[in-house]
Design a protein around this motif. Structure first.
Motif, PDB file in Angstrom:
ATOM      1  N   GLN A   1       0.841  -1.188   0.000  1.00  0.00           N
ATOM      2  CA  GLN A   1       0.000   0.000   0.000  1.00  0.00           C
ATOM      3  C   GLN A   1       0.881   1.245   0.000  1.00  0.00           C
ATOM      4  O   GLN A   1       1.801   1.358   0.797  1.00  0.00           O
ATOM      5  CB  GLN A   1      -0.912   0.003   1.219  1.00  0.00           C
ATOM      6  N   VAL A   2       0.577   2.189  -0.879  1.00  0.00           N
ATOM      7  CA  VAL A   2       1.337   3.428  -0.950  1.00  0.00           C
ATOM      8  C   VAL A   2       1.093   4.239   0.308  1.00  0.00           C
ATOM      9  O   VAL A   2      -0.028   4.340   0.802  1.00  0.00           O
ATOM     10  CB  VAL A   2       0.917   4.229  -2.194  1.00  0.00           C
ATOM     11  N   LYS A   3       2.152   4.842   0.806  1.00  0.00           N
ATOM     12  CA  LYS A   3       2.045   5.601   2.045  1.00  0.00           C
ATOM     13  C   LYS A   3       2.956   6.814   1.993  1.00  0.00           C
ATOM     14  O   LYS A   3       4.061   6.739   1.459  1.00  0.00           O
ATOM     15  CB  LYS A   3       2.432   4.709   3.222  1.00  0.00           C
ATOM     16  N   LEU A   4       2.477   7.932   2.545  1.00  0.00           N
ATOM     17  CA  LEU A   4       3.272   9.151   2.629  1.00  0.00           C
ATOM     18  C   LEU A   4       3.462   9.498   4.097  1.00  0.00           C
ATOM     19  O   LEU A   4       2.491   9.528   4.857  1.00  0.00           O
ATOM     20  CB  LEU A   4       2.588  10.312   1.916  1.00  0.00           C
ATOM     21  N   VAL A   5       4.685   9.796   4.467  1.00  0.00           N
ATOM     22  CA  VAL A   5       4.981  10.183   5.836  1.00  0.00           C
ATOM     23  C   VAL A   5       5.704  11.517   5.817  1.00  0.00           C
ATOM     24  O   VAL A   5       6.770  11.645   5.214  1.00  0.00           O
ATOM     25  CB  VAL A   5       5.844   9.121   6.546  1.00  0.00           C
ATOM     26  N   GLU A   6       5.104  12.503   6.484  1.00  0.00           N
ATOM     27  CA  GLU A   6       5.668  13.853   6.523  1.00  0.00           C
ATOM     28  C   GLU A   6       6.409  14.074   7.835  1.00  0.00           C
ATOM     29  O   GLU A   6       6.068  13.489   8.862  1.00  0.00           O
ATOM     30  CB  GLU A   6       4.557  14.896   6.396  1.00  0.00           C
ATOM     31  N   SER A   7       7.368  14.972   7.793  1.00  0.00           N
ATOM     32  CA  SER A   7       8.081  15.371   9.011  1.00  0.00           C
ATOM     33  C   SER A   7       8.608  16.787   8.814  1.00  0.00           C
ATOM     34  O   SER A   7       8.663  17.296   7.692  1.00  0.00           O
ATOM     35  CB  SER A   7       9.231  14.415   9.303  1.00  0.00           C
ATOM     36  N   GLY A   8       8.959  17.424   9.920  1.00  0.00           N
ATOM     37  CA  GLY A   8       9.626  18.716   9.841  1.00  0.00           C
ATOM     38  C   GLY A   8       8.794  19.927  10.204  1.00  0.00           C
ATOM     39  O   GLY A   8       9.301  21.046  10.180  1.00  0.00           O
ATOM     40  N   GLY A   9       7.538  19.748  10.503  1.00  0.00           N
ATOM     41  CA  GLY A   9       6.732  20.898  10.896  1.00  0.00           C
ATOM     42  C   GLY A   9       7.145  21.433  12.247  1.00  0.00           C
ATOM     43  O   GLY A   9       7.989  20.865  12.942  1.00  0.00           O
ATOM     44  N   GLY A  10       6.556  22.547  12.641  1.00  0.00           N
ATOM     45  CA  GLY A  10       6.883  23.122  13.938  1.00  0.00           C
ATOM     46  C   GLY A  10       6.505  24.580  14.008  1.00  0.00           C
ATOM     47  O   GLY A  10       5.756  25.086  13.167  1.00  0.00           O
ATOM     48  N   SER A  11       7.036  25.242  15.010  1.00  0.00           N
ATOM     49  CA  SER A  11       6.754  26.656  15.231  1.00  0.00           C
ATOM     50  C   SER A  11       8.020  27.470  15.047  1.00  0.00           C
ATOM     51  O   SER A  11       9.102  27.052  15.470  1.00  0.00           O
ATOM     52  CB  SER A  11       6.209  26.863  16.643  1.00  0.00           C
ATOM     53  N   VAL A  12       7.865  28.623  14.431  1.00  0.00           N
ATOM     54  CA  VAL A  12       9.012  29.492  14.168  1.00  0.00           C
ATOM     55  C   VAL A  12       8.540  30.936  14.141  1.00  0.00           C
ATOM     56  O   VAL A  12       7.367  31.211  13.866  1.00  0.00           O
ATOM     57  CB  VAL A  12       9.683  29.097  12.830  1.00  0.00           C
ATOM     58  N   GLN A  13       9.439  31.836  14.412  1.00  0.00           N
ATOM     59  CA  GLN A  13       9.096  33.252  14.324  1.00  0.00           C
ATOM     60  C   GLN A  13       9.197  33.724  12.879  1.00  0.00           C
ATOM     61  O   GLN A  13       9.913  33.140  12.059  1.00  0.00           O
ATOM     62  CB  GLN A  13      10.026  34.068  15.225  1.00  0.00           C
ATOM     63  N   ALA A  14       8.497  34.779  12.597  1.00  0.00           N
ATOM     64  CA  ALA A  14       8.539  35.358  11.258  1.00  0.00           C
ATOM     65  C   ALA A  14       9.980  35.663  10.857  1.00  0.00           C
ATOM     66  O   ALA A  14      10.776  36.142  11.666  1.00  0.00           O
ATOM     67  CB  ALA A  14       7.705  36.632  11.213  1.00  0.00           C
TER      68      ALA A  14
END
Length: 124
Positions: free
Chosen positions: A1-14
């Motif tokens: 089964q095809v699967k996508l796994v994301e990573s790297g999100g978060g919080s940052v200042q402008a």
């Protein structure tokens, strides 16, 4: 089964930077077309950056010059480097993939597989 796994999100200042990564697993071919889409609560999901089977890219106007999509066509990994982030870049970022797309598009209807999303929050 095809699967996508994301990573790297978060919080940052402008003005800061984040790098998102998406691994597309269980594809039998190389150079899978991939893309990143963004959704804000109460609004539709919009295309941010995509890369087609040939490696050609397309960007939403508001991110041109700040975001860069890249892909490892052998491993089918797509990264989104986001620089000079703005509060309006905040949202849930979804990775999408389609085995073959012969031209880049920001229309999510052309992508058949989606990840679960990763939150990006940019504070002012």
């Amino acid at each position: 089964q095809v699967k996508l796994v994301e990573s790297g999100g978060g919080s940052v200042q402008a003005g800061g930077s984040l790098r998102l990564s998406c691994v597309a697993s269980n594809y039998t071919g190389r150079n899978v077309a991939m893309g990143w889409f963004r959704q804000i609560p109460g609004k539709e999901r919009d295309g941010v950056a995509t890369i087609d089977t040939y490696g050609r890219t397309m960007y939403r106007d508001s991110v041109k010059g700040r975001f860069t999509i890249s892909r490892d066509g052998v491993k089918n990994i797509a990264d989104l480097q986001m620089n000079s982030l703005k509060p309006e870049d905040t949202g849930i970022y979804y990775c999408a993939a389609e085995p073959r797309l012969w031209e880049p598009t920001l229309d999510g209807r052309y992508f058949g597989t989606w990840g679960q999303g990763t939150q990006v929050t940019v504070s002012s």
